[in-house]
Design an enzyme around this catalytic site. Structure first.
Site, PDB file in Angstrom:
ATOM      1  N   ASN A 142       0.832  -1.195   0.000  1.00 31.19           N
ATOM      2  CA  ASN A 142       0.000   0.000   0.000  1.00 31.19           C
ATOM      3  C   ASN A 142       0.871   1.251   0.000  1.00 31.19           C
ATOM      4  O   ASN A 142       0.974   1.941  -1.006  1.00 31.19           O
ATOM      5  CB  ASN A 142      -0.936  -0.035   1.219  1.00 31.19           C
ATOM      6  CG  ASN A 142      -1.756   1.231   1.372  1.00 31.19           C
ATOM      7  OD1 ASN A 142      -1.838   2.044   0.461  1.00 31.19           O
ATOM      8  ND2 ASN A 142      -2.358   1.413   2.525  1.00 31.19           N
ATOM      9  N   ASP A 178      -1.775   2.176  -4.017  1.00 33.40           N
ATOM     10  CA  ASP A 178      -2.225   1.026  -3.226  1.00 33.40           C
ATOM     11  C   ASP A 178      -2.769  -0.028  -4.186  1.00 33.40           C
ATOM     12  O   ASP A 178      -3.969  -0.083  -4.450  1.00 33.40           O
ATOM     13  CB  ASP A 178      -3.299   1.512  -2.241  1.00 33.40           C
ATOM     14  CG  ASP A 178      -3.922   0.380  -1.437  1.00 33.40           C
ATOM     15  OD1 ASP A 178      -3.382  -0.742  -1.472  1.00 33.40           O
ATOM     16  OD2 ASP A 178      -4.955   0.623  -0.785  1.00 33.40           O
ATOM     17  N   GLU A 225       1.595   9.297  -7.406  1.00 29.90           N
ATOM     18  CA  GLU A 225       1.437   9.037  -5.980  1.00 29.90           C
ATOM     19  C   GLU A 225       2.804   8.757  -5.379  1.00 29.90           C
ATOM     20  O   GLU A 225       3.530   7.889  -5.864  1.00 29.90           O
ATOM     21  CB  GLU A 225       0.486   7.880  -5.693  1.00 29.90           C
ATOM     22  CG  GLU A 225       0.349   7.626  -4.194  1.00 29.90           C
ATOM     23  CD  GLU A 225      -0.810   6.727  -3.816  1.00 29.90           C
ATOM     24  OE1 GLU A 225      -0.759   6.167  -2.699  1.00 29.90           O
ATOM     25  OE2 GLU A 225      -1.746   6.571  -4.614  1.00 29.90           O
ATOM     26  N   GLU A 279      -2.312  11.228  -2.798  1.00 26.91           N
ATOM     27  CA  GLU A 279      -1.427  10.995  -1.657  1.00 26.91           C
ATOM     28  C   GLU A 279       0.038  11.268  -1.987  1.00 26.91           C
ATOM     29  O   GLU A 279       0.896  10.395  -1.894  1.00 26.91           O
ATOM     30  CB  GLU A 279      -1.624   9.573  -1.136  1.00 26.91           C
ATOM     31  CG  GLU A 279      -3.018   9.403  -0.535  1.00 26.91           C
ATOM     32  CD  GLU A 279      -3.309   8.007  -0.035  1.00 26.91           C
ATOM     33  OE1 GLU A 279      -3.909   7.868   1.027  1.00 26.91           O
ATOM     34  OE2 GLU A 279      -2.943   7.039  -0.747  1.00 26.91           O
ATOM     35  N   GLU A 308     -12.412   9.832  -1.089  1.00 28.35           N
ATOM     36  CA  GLU A 308     -12.502   8.448  -0.623  1.00 28.35           C
ATOM     37  C   GLU A 308     -13.268   8.460   0.696  1.00 28.35           C
ATOM     38  O   GLU A 308     -13.013   9.303   1.561  1.00 28.35           O
ATOM     39  CB  GLU A 308     -11.116   7.818  -0.412  1.00 28.35           C
ATOM     40  CG  GLU A 308     -10.290   7.674  -1.680  1.00 28.35           C
ATOM     41  CD  GLU A 308      -8.883   7.144  -1.423  1.00 28.35           C
ATOM     42  OE1 GLU A 308      -8.671   6.510  -0.359  1.00 28.35           O
ATOM     43  OE2 GLU A 308      -7.999   7.370  -2.271  1.00 28.35           O
ATOM     44  N   TYR A 309     -14.186   7.505   0.845  1.00 30.50           N
ATOM     45  CA  TYR A 309     -14.878   7.336   2.123  1.00 30.50           C
ATOM     46  C   TYR A 309     -15.477   5.944   2.148  1.00 30.50           C
ATOM     47  O   TYR A 309     -15.478   5.234   1.145  1.00 30.50           O
ATOM     48  CB  TYR A 309     -15.948   8.417   2.328  1.00 30.50           C
ATOM     49  CG  TYR A 309     -17.266   8.216   1.608  1.00 30.50           C
ATOM     50  CD1 TYR A 309     -18.444   8.007   2.324  1.00 30.50           C
ATOM     51  CD2 TYR A 309     -17.360   8.259   0.220  1.00 30.50           C
ATOM     52  CE1 TYR A 309     -19.662   7.840   1.682  1.00 30.50           C
ATOM     53  CE2 TYR A 309     -18.565   8.103  -0.425  1.00 30.50           C
ATOM     54  CZ  TYR A 309     -19.720   7.887   0.305  1.00 30.50           C
ATOM     55  OH  TYR A 309     -20.924   7.714  -0.344  1.00 30.50           O
ATOM     56  N   HIS A 313     -14.689   2.838   3.694  1.00 34.92           N
ATOM     57  CA  HIS A 313     -13.684   1.839   3.308  1.00 34.92           C
ATOM     58  C   HIS A 313     -14.311   0.446   3.355  1.00 34.92           C
ATOM     59  O   HIS A 313     -14.551  -0.111   4.417  1.00 34.92           O
ATOM     60  CB  HIS A 313     -12.494   1.941   4.257  1.00 34.92           C
ATOM     61  CG  HIS A 313     -11.238   1.353   3.742  1.00 34.92           C
ATOM     62  ND1 HIS A 313     -10.827   0.076   4.054  1.00 34.92           N
ATOM     63  CD2 HIS A 313     -10.283   1.865   2.929  1.00 34.92           C
ATOM     64  CE1 HIS A 313      -9.667  -0.166   3.473  1.00 34.92           C
ATOM     65  NE2 HIS A 313      -9.309   0.900   2.784  1.00 34.92           N
TER      66      HIS A 313
END
Length: 1024
Positions: free
Chosen positions: A103, A202, A417, A462, A538-539, A541
C-alpha cells in the site's frame, strides 16, 4: 528526433530509467485517440478504421533479472529461451517474477531516482508485415497504450525511442525504420524506473505491456490534435460547439478543415475554414491551427442520467473537397462549473454517488478488456452509482468512451502518488521532478479532454502538497478552464484544489492530525472563509465485512447542500487467482506470492469480489444512493425524485402490506415525476389484521422496460415502514402435560414425550437435546461475547506491528477470547406447568470477571423452551463484539427460513437496505465468502428462525454456518475453510456494529457499540 547508437550496451549505459529529467525520447506529442479514417461516413459511424491495426496477440518473450543480463543478439533475433506470451498482459500472471502488493511502503529501497541493480527485465519481440501502401506514403506510428514501468523500443535492430508513465500512451514514428516484407519489433521493459517513485499506489505492482499495442497510418499532412468544447447561453437553449484543430506536415493554402456535428443520421451543424487562428500576441497567430464554432439550437444535454451524445467529425481536405483524413469523437453538450459553493452540471447541483475503481482482473491482473469494463459500468449503474474516480491513474482509453455512452461522471486522475516518501511531498516539492509530473498531468488532459464524462481533473493521489502541484493546477486552469481541479494531498483544502476533497473524514468527528487536520465534513464547510463544495475523494472503506455507518454520510449529504457526496473506497477486491497442487483455483492476496514487503489482505476493499460478484454491502450503497426518496403520512406516500434531468418514464411503484411476511394487500402505480419533483400516492384503506404480528408497508420502484444498463424488472429503489397494529393478545393454550424432571449427580434431565433436555450440573450448560434417539447438539449451548475479527476489527494490527487500539487487540488483551465460565448457580424447579432451570456464570480471565450471565430455561408442556438471558458487563472491560448464545447443531438442513431482515447479510449499522419479510434461502447462501475469513452472514431483526426440526422465536440476530467462529478466526483464506460436522448457530441478543469509516482505526459509531452495563434478551426454542 533524438539519435542514439542502436547498440544495447550504449542505450543501457545512458540509464534513462534513473533520470527524472528523461521521461521520454522520441515520443510523439499527446493527443486524443486517433483512427485516421479515409472516409467521413466511417468516422461518423465509428466503424473500424483500415488505418488502425492491432498488434495484440502472441509475442515472443524472455525474462532477465536485470537489463544488463540481456544479450546483444536479442536485438536481431529471438533468444533460444524465449517463450510465447499474450500481449497485453502482465508477465507476473505468466509465472515470471512475482506480483507485489504493498500500500504505502515502496517495493524497492527508497533512493530516488535510483532503482535496484536487480531490475527484472522483460524482452518482447514481434515480427509483422506492413502494407506496401503504408511504406510508400505517410507516417506509420506505433502506439503502446500502457507499459509498466519504462521501456526502450527497437525496430529492425535500430533504436527508436524510450517511454515511461505506465498509464498513458507512448507513441512513436516508425516510418524511417520499416521496410518491405517482414519487420521485427524489440521492446525491453524494465520493472523499476525513476517513474516508479511516482507510482506508489495502493495496488499490485506488476509489469509488462499490459494495454493494447497498435499501428496507425496517417497521411504526411495530417490532423495532429483536435479539441472540442461546448458553450451555452444562460438557459441552455442555445449552444456553441467550439472545435480547435491543429495540423502538421506541409502547410498549404488549399488545406481546409470541416467540422460537422451529427445526431444519429442527422447533420446538426457544419463549418469549414482554412488554417490560421486568431491573433494571439504581437507576433501574430498560429498558422497550423484553426478554431471553428458551430451554433446549435436547443441542444440535447449530456448527463449521467441521460447521456445524449452527438458525433463530431473533423475532416482535413483540400479546397476542392478531396478528403485527406478524418478524425472523430463523441460530443456531449454539458457545462461544469462551481458557483455559490456548489458543483453544478448544466446549472444543477450534483450529488456524487461515486466509487473509486482500480483496473483489476483476478486472472489477467491489470489488463482490462471491453467485457469487464462494460460489466463494471452496468453494475455501477444498476446500484445507483453515477460517478467513478479513476484511482489513481488514467484508465484504458476505451473506459472513457464507455462512460460517455452509458452515463457516468468521471474524475480523471494523473498517475502520481508518492505515498511512501518522507515527507510525502519530498518529490512533489522538488523542481527536478516537475518535468516528470508535468508529463503525467498534461498528457492526461490532452488525451481525455474531449470526453463529456470527464467532469473533474485530479492532480494525483497521496503525494503531499508541493510547488509542482500548484504549477500544474495553474496549467490546467489555463488550458481547460471548463473543468474544476481536485487534489486531496496536503490536507484536502489547499490552493491546488477547487473542491474540498478529503479522504475518510467522518461526519461529526474531528481527527486533528498534525499539519493536516481532518475535520468532520460538517465542520469543514463552516471554517472561516471556506466557500468550496466538499466531495469526499474516498470514504466508506469497504474492506471485507464493512460499510457500517454508510447511512450517516447520506443523511448529511442530503441535509447540507455543499456536502455533494463522495467516492466509496473501492469498487473491486484486488485478489488474484492462484492454483493449488491439484489445479484448483483460489484467491490470493499480499504475501501469497512470496512478495515482500506486503500489506496482506489490504488489497481487498471492494464492493464486489474480484469476479464482480457483489458483496452484501453493495446493496446498502444502492439503497442509500437511490434516486427516489419516500415519506409516509397517513395513507399518503410522497415520492421525491432526486434525478436532476430525467423525468420518470419507466417506473412503476409497487406497494404491499404484509403481516409477518404474509401479503394482505398490494397494488401498483405508474410514477410520473418531473426532475426534482414530487408525486403523492394515495393508498386505499389498509387492512387491519386480527392476529398478532408485525405489519409492514413495502414500496419498490420497478423499471418495467429494459434499459441500456438494466434488464426489465430492475428494482431501483425501495422503502419499508412498520405500521401500527391492533393489540392482539394470544394466550398460550394450557397443557395438562407437565415435563418430567429427573435429577442425577451430574445432570438435570427433562423429558416430555419423545423429547429430552439435559443440563450438566457441573458446567451449568444445556449439554444435549434428543428427539427420540437422535441427538440434536454436538456442543453445548453457551454464551458468546466474541466474533471472528473483521478487517475493521483488526485495523493495521499484525504480529510484527501490534496496534493496541484495534478492537481485536483490546479484546485479546482483556481476555475476551480466552475467558472461561465459572459456574455460580445451577438449579432446577418443577412449576405447576413447566420445569425451570436457573443458571449463572461468571466469565473470567486471569481471575478477573468480565461478564456475568444469568439464564432461565423454562420448558413447558408444549415442548417449548423459553430462554431468558441477563448479562452484566464489567465496567473496565472493552465493549464486547456480541452478547449472545452459540452451539453446534447436529443437523445439516438444506434451507434456512426466517422472519426478519434480509435477504442479504446485515448488521446493526448496515441494515437500511434490508427488508422485513419471510425469507427462505439455501444454507450455503447464509455464508458470505470473504476472501479473508471473518464474522459474516448476520441477519438482524429476526422474529422467527426455522432450521431443520428446530424453531426459534423472539427478537434476535443470528447467523448459521458450517464454519465455527473459531475456524473463521484461525483461517487465513476462504479456500482453506472446511465444512465442520453439523451446523454452527449463533443467536445474538445484541451485536456490535461493523464500522467502515475507515479500516485502520476503530470506526464503529458510539450508538452501535455495546456500551451498556446490563443486557436482557429472551427467545423461545422449540422442536417441530
Amino acid at each position: 528526433m533524438t539519435m542514439i547508437t542502436d547498440s544495447l550496451a550504449v542505450v543501457l549505459q545512458r540509464r534513462d530509467w534513473e533520470n527524472p529529467g528523461v521521461t521520454q525520447l522520441n515520443r510523439l506529442a499527446a493527443h486524443p485517440p486517433f483512427a485516421s479514417w479515409r472516409n467521413s461516413e466511417e468516422a461518423r459511424t465509428d466503424r473500424p478504421s483500415q488505418q488502425l491495426r492491432s498488434l495484440n496477440g502472441e509475442w515472443r518473450f524472455a525474462w532477465f533479472p536485470a537489463p544488463e543480463a540481456v544479450p546483444e543478439s536479442w536485438l536481431e533475433c529471438d533468444l533460444p529461451e524465449a517463450d510465447t506470451v499474450v500481449v497485453p498482459s502482465n508477465w507476473q500472471m505468466h509465472g515470471y517474477d512475482a506480483p507485489i502488493y504493498t500500500n504505502v511502503t515502496y517495493p524497492i529501497t527508497v533512493n530516488p531516482p535510483f532503482v535496484p541493480t536487480e531490475n527484472p527485465t522483460g524482452c518482447y519481440s514481434l515480427t509483422f508485415n506492413v502494407d506496401e501502401s503504408w511504406l510508400q506514403e505517410g507516417q506509420t506510428r506505433i502506439i503502446f497504450d500502457g507499459v509498466n514501468s519504462a521501456f526502450h523500443l527497437w525496430c529492425n535492430g535500430r533504436w527508436v525511442g524510450y517511454g515511461q508513465d505506465s498509464r498513458l500512451p507512448s507513441e512513436f514514428d516508425l516510418s524511417a525504420f520499416l521496410r518491405a516484407g517482414e519487420n521485427r519489433l524489440a521492446v525491453m521493459v524494465l520493472r523499476w524506473s525513476d517513474g516508479s517513485y511516482l507510482e506508489d499506489q495502493d495496488m499490485w505492482r506488476m509489469s509488462g505491456i499490459f494495454r493494447d499495442v497498435s499501428l496507425l497510418h496517417k497521411p504526411t499532412t495530417q490532423i495532429s490534435d483536435f479539441h472540442v468544447a461546448t458553450r451555452f447561453n444562460d438557459d441552455f437553449s442555445r449552444a456553441v460547439l467550439e472545435a480547435e484543430v491543429q495540423m502538421c506536415g506541409e502547410l498549404r493554402d488549399y488545406l481546409r478543415v470541416t467540422v460537422s456535428l451529427w445526431q444519429g443520421e442527422t447533420q446538426v451543424a457544419s463549418g469549414t475554414a482554412p488554417f490560421g487562428g486568431e491573433i494571439i500576441d504581437e507576433r501574430g497567430s498560429y498558422a497550423d491551427r484553426v478554431t471553428l464554432r458551430l451554433n446549435v439550437e436547443n441542444p440535447k444535454l449530456w448527463s449521467a442520467e441521460i447521456p445524449n451524445l452527438y458525433r463530431a467529425v473533423v475532416e482535413l481536405h483540400t479546397a476542392d473537397g478531396t478528403l485527406i483524413e478524418a478524425e472523430a469523437c463523441d460530443v456531449g453538450f454539458r457545462e461544469v462549473r462551481i458557483e455559490n459553493g456548489l458543483l453544478l452540471l448544466n446549472g444543477k447541483p450534483l450529488l456524487i454517488r461515486g466509487v473509486n475503481r482500480h483496473e483489476h482482473h483476478p486472472l489477467h491482473g491489470q489488463v482490462m478488456d471491453e467485457q469487464t469494463m462494460v460489466q463494471d459500468i452496468l453494475l455501477m449503474k444498476q446500484n445507483n452509482f453515477n460517478a467513478v474516480r479513476c484511482s489513481h491513474y488514467p484508465n484504458h482509453p476505451l473506459w472513457y468512451t464507455l462512460c460517455d455512452r452509458y452515463g457516468l461522471y468521471v474524475v480523471d486522475e494523473a498517475n502520481i502518488e508518492t505515498h511512501g516518501m518522507v515527507p510525502m511531498n519530498r518529490l512533489t516539492d522538488d523542481p527536478r521532478w516537475l518535468p516528470a509530473m508535468s508529463e503525467r498531468v498534461t498528457r492526461m488532459v490532452q488525451r481525455d479532454r474531449n470526453h463529456p464524462s470527464v467532469i473533474i481533473w485530479s492532480l494525483g493521489n497521496e503525494s503531499g502538497h508541493g510547488a509542482n502541484h500548484d504549477a500544474l493546477y495553474r496549467w490546467i486552469k489555463s488550458v481547460d478552464p471548463s473543468r474544476p481541479v481536485q487534489y486531496e494531498g496536503g490536507g484536502a483544502d489547499t490552493t491546488a484544489t477547487d473542491i474540498i476533497c478529503p479522504m475518510y473524514a467522518r461526519v461529526d468527528e474531528d481527527q486533528p492530525f498534525p499539519a493536516v487536520p481532518k475535520w468532520s465534513i460538517k465542520k469543514w464547510l463552516s471554517l472561516p472563509g471556506e466557500t468550496r463544495p466538499l466531495i469526499l475523494c474516498e470514504y466508506a472503506h469497504a474492506m471485507g465485512n464493512s460499510l457500517g455507518g454508510f447511512a450517516k454520510y447520506w443523511q448529511a449529504f442530503r441535509q447540507y447542500p455543499r456536502l455533494q457526496g463522495g467516492f466509496v473506497w473501492d469498487w473491486v477486491d484486488q485478489s488474484l487467482i492462484k492454483y493449488d497442487e491439484n489445479g484448483n483455483p483460489w484467491s490470493a492476496y499480499g504475501g501469497d506470492f512470496g512478495d515482500t514487503p506486503n500489506d496482506r489482505q489490504f488489497c481487498m476493499n471492494g464492493l464486489v469480489f474480484a469476479d464482480r460478484t457483489p458483496h452484501p454491502a453493495l446493496t446498502e450503497a444502492k439503497h442509500q444512493q437511490q434516486f427516489f426518496q419516500f415519506r409516509l403520512s397517513g395513507q399518503t406516500i410522497e415520492v421525491t425524485s432526486e434525478y436532476l434531468f430525467r423525468h420518470s418514464d419507466n417506473e412503476l411503484l409497487h406497494w404491499m402490506v404484509a403481516l409477518d411476511g404474509k401479503p394482505l394487500a398490494s397494488g401498483e402505480v405508474p410514477l410520473d415525476v418531473a426532475p426534482q419533483g414530487k408525486q403523492l400516492i394515495e393508498l386505499p384503506e389498509l387492512p387491519q389484521p386480527e392476529s398478532a404480528g408485525q405489519l409492514w408497508l413495502t414500496v419498490r420502484v420497478v423499471q418495467p422496460n429494459a434499459t441500456a444498463w438494466s434488464e426489465a424488472g430492475h428494482i431501483s429503489a425501495w422503502q419499508q415502514w412498520r405500521l401500527a397494529e391492533n393489540l392482539s393478545v394470544t394466550l398460550p393454550s394450557a397443557s395438562h402435560i407437565i415435563p418430567q424432571l429427573t435429577t442425577s449427580e451430574t445432570d438435570f434431565c427433562i423429558e416430555l414425550g419423545n423429547k429430552r433436555w439435559q443440563f450438566n450440573r457441573q458446567s451449568g450448560l444445556l449439554s444435549q437435546m434428543w428427539i427420540g434417539d437422535e441427538k440434536q447438539l454436538l456442543t453445548p449451548l453457551r454464551d458468546q461475547f466474541t466474533r471472528a475479527p473483521l478487517d475493521n476489527d483488526i485495523g493495521v494490527s499484525e504480529a510484527t506491528r501490534i496496534d493496541p487500539n484495534a478492537w481485536v487487540e483490546r479484546w485479546k488483551a482483556a481476555g475476551h477470547y480466552q475467558a472461561e465460565a465459572a459456574l455460580l448457580q445451577c438449579s432446577a424447579d418443577t412449576l405447576a406447568d413447566a420445569v425451570l432451570i436457573t443458571t449463572a456464570h461468571a466469565w473470567q480471565h486471569q481471575g478477573k470477571t468480565l461478564f456475568i450471565s444469568r439464564k432461565t430455561y423454562r420448558i413447558d408442556g408444549s415442548g417449548q423452551m423459553a430462554i431468558t438471558v441477563d448479562v452484566e458487563v464489567a465496567s473496565d472491560t472493552p465493549h464486547p463484539a456480541r452478547i449472545g448464545l452459540t452451539c453446534q447443531l447436529a443437523q445439516v438442513a438444506e434451507r434456512v427460513n426466517w422472519l426478519g431482515l434480509g435477504p442479504q447479510e446485515n448488521y446493526p449499522d448496515r441494515l437500511t437496505a434490508a427488508c422485513f419479510d419471510r425469507w427462505d434461502l439455501p444454507l450455503s447462501d447464509m455464508y458470505t465468502p470473504y476472501v479473508f475469513p471473518s464474522e459474516n452472514g448476520l441477519r438482524c431483526g429476526t422474529r422467527e428462525l426455522n432450521y431443520g426440526s428446530h424453531q426459534w422465536r423472539g427478537d434476535f440476530q443470528f447467523n448459521i454456518s458450517r464454519y465455527s467462529q473459531q475456524q473463521l478466526m484461525e483461517t487465513s483464506h476462504r479456500h482453506l475453510l472446511h465444512a465442520e460436522e453439523g451446523t454452527w448457530l449463533n443467536i445474538d441478543g445484541f451485536h456490535m456494529g461493523i464500522g467502515g469509516d475507515d479500516s485502520w482505526s476503530p470506526s464503529v459509531s458510539a450508538e452501535f457499540q455495546l456500551s451498556a452495563g446490563r443486557y436482557h434478551y429472551q427467545l423461545v426454542w422449540c422442536q417441530k
